[in-house]
Design an enzyme around this catalytic site. Sequence first.
Site, mmCIF file in Angstrom:
data_model
loop_
_atom_site.group_PDB
_atom_site.id
_atom_site.type_symbol
_atom_site.label_atom_id
_atom_site.label_comp_id
_atom_site.label_asym_id
_atom_site.label_seq_id
_atom_site.Cartn_x
_atom_site.Cartn_y
_atom_site.Cartn_z
ATOM 1 C CG ASP A 154 -12.278 -94.571 53.965
ATOM 2 O OD1 ASP A 154 -12.979 -95.430 54.669
ATOM 3 O OD2 ASP A 154 -11.547 -95.189 53.182
ATOM 4 C CD GLU A 160 -12.252 -97.077 58.548
ATOM 5 O OE1 GLU A 160 -12.418 -98.045 58.277
ATOM 6 O OE2 GLU A 160 -11.752 -96.282 57.326
ATOM 7 C CG ASP A 185 -15.736 -100.959 56.651
ATOM 8 O OD1 ASP A 185 -15.733 -101.359 55.494
ATOM 9 O OD2 ASP A 185 -15.392 -99.966 56.999
#
Length: 580
Positions: free
Chosen positions: A331, A360, A427
């Site tokens: 992340d 990410e 997201d």
Amino acid sequence: MNQAGVYHRPESEFAYLYKQQQVHLRIRTAKNDVELVRVHVVDPYLFNQPAAIRVLEMQRIAQGVCHDYWQVSLTMPHQRLMYFFELMKDQVAYFYGEKGFFSFDNFANPSDYFRLPYLHEIDRFDAPKWVKETIWYQIFPERFANGDPTISPKGSLAWEDSPVLSSNQFYGGDLRGLIQHLDDLSALGINGIYLCPIFESPSNHKYDTINYYEIDSHFGTKEVFAELVQAAHQRGIRIMLDAVFNHIGIRSPQWQDVLLHGTESRYYNWFHIQHWPMDEVFNVDNPAYHTFAFVEKMPKLNTANPEVADYLIDIAKYWIETFDIDGWRLDVANEIDHAFWKRFRREVLAVKSDVFILGEIWHNSQSWLNGDELDSVMNYAYTDYIKEYFIDQTLSTAAFVERLADYEMLYRRQTVEVMFNLLDSHDTQRVMTAANGNVAAVQSAFAFLFLMTGSPCIYYGTEIGMEGAHDPDCRRVMLWDKVAQKGELYQWFVALIQLRKQYQPTITYQVSRIEWDNTRLVVSFDDVDEENHQLIAIWNRTDNRAIEVPNIEQILLHHQVGQGNNVLPQGCLIYLARKD
């Protein structure tokens, strides 16, 4: 010739070791400016032997918005090379080397050559082969399936098809529910699961970790997780976990110790604390500590601190060693220092050599994809073009193809082969909602995605047309009654996945040919089977005209196709054909 448009850089995406002893050389020129490119290559220690110099013609492999890209693949038996380029325009030759353009009269000074002094196999980027063969399925655990209601959070809502209006709602999804539906995922055809965070956390999304060593009690136990991994592996499904190492939750013992002991806390330097004492109310204009995106509940970890790095890397190794997971999705990877990721890669791969390391990152990721940090990134910047073209319909076909080419040329070929390609996620708004329910547009986008080099991903429920606006609404509960119906869209996704699996080596390793005019977009591959068939996909980009497709030998997949194999507006036809 537009000399300012010419660019090359050794030991980059323009000159790299692709396979053992096999080098890719690229050069960029201004668009439609150069007619022919050759490269003169020689071993540095055979420079004075004219017979040792090879002159190779390069192929134009891509055309971007402003540039053409040329490439040649060559063997390098002694792992070293020196070279310069010859560019032809209007029957005039221009020679380009390390110092720029130079005069050439059958002899070039050694200083005019670009050099690859010695390309070491240990430096060659080589992602796990299995990733190239993987079709991912992303799961938001709290919303996927409730297999054990006894551990559901108090006040969990009914499992029903309705918008999610609050980030604080719970529905009771857990790991047992996922285990119970592994056969459904096998029937769909996917062979990789990306799980959003499952570690102890007070939220439904789990991106504010309390304890990285414990499964959240509302999801299950370590024993249940071990059962999940084993059951998935038995079905040929890989498991990738989500590591939130950029920040931690405010309920974590480390942060709580800082709040209790202040500057005397052993964890004070684990964070980016700007001043002490802290403000009673978090001040966005002058925060007392750095966070993820000004989110007070997510203090940012100082990964440059060796204690923090030790702690996080030990966590990553623990879940690999103890449970045999197959990958880490990292992340907010772009907000963590490069030194940490370099060490992370070395130590994680020492535990399991084919672990997949996915970051990410939503933008140009060259700095992280040189082979010593990440294997791949969530390829939003690339796939956004696919959505702009097929879903939003805001790009012309020419602009679409050119922008894809520019973006793909940012990376080495082996990097492109494992890019994590997705159209929606936890997201983003769901792709069906972005398309305003236009099923044909969604099918067209996924058909294109699955024919592109990279590792494609389906967000849970997309295969049944689930909708949802931006976070938190994109995290609705999975609709298992619709899965059981195995409707037309679901069956289409099953067929698409099987097509991808059947032709995966071709799609991964062969550079596709993309052609277009004002009515259609065509992607094709040559020699896809023992009978040397072509694999061809055609999309109708008109508003009101059907396109007749001749010489079809076998239809593989289609939508919006009428009688006589006429592709209707917003339709797509994928088929095999004989070469002319």
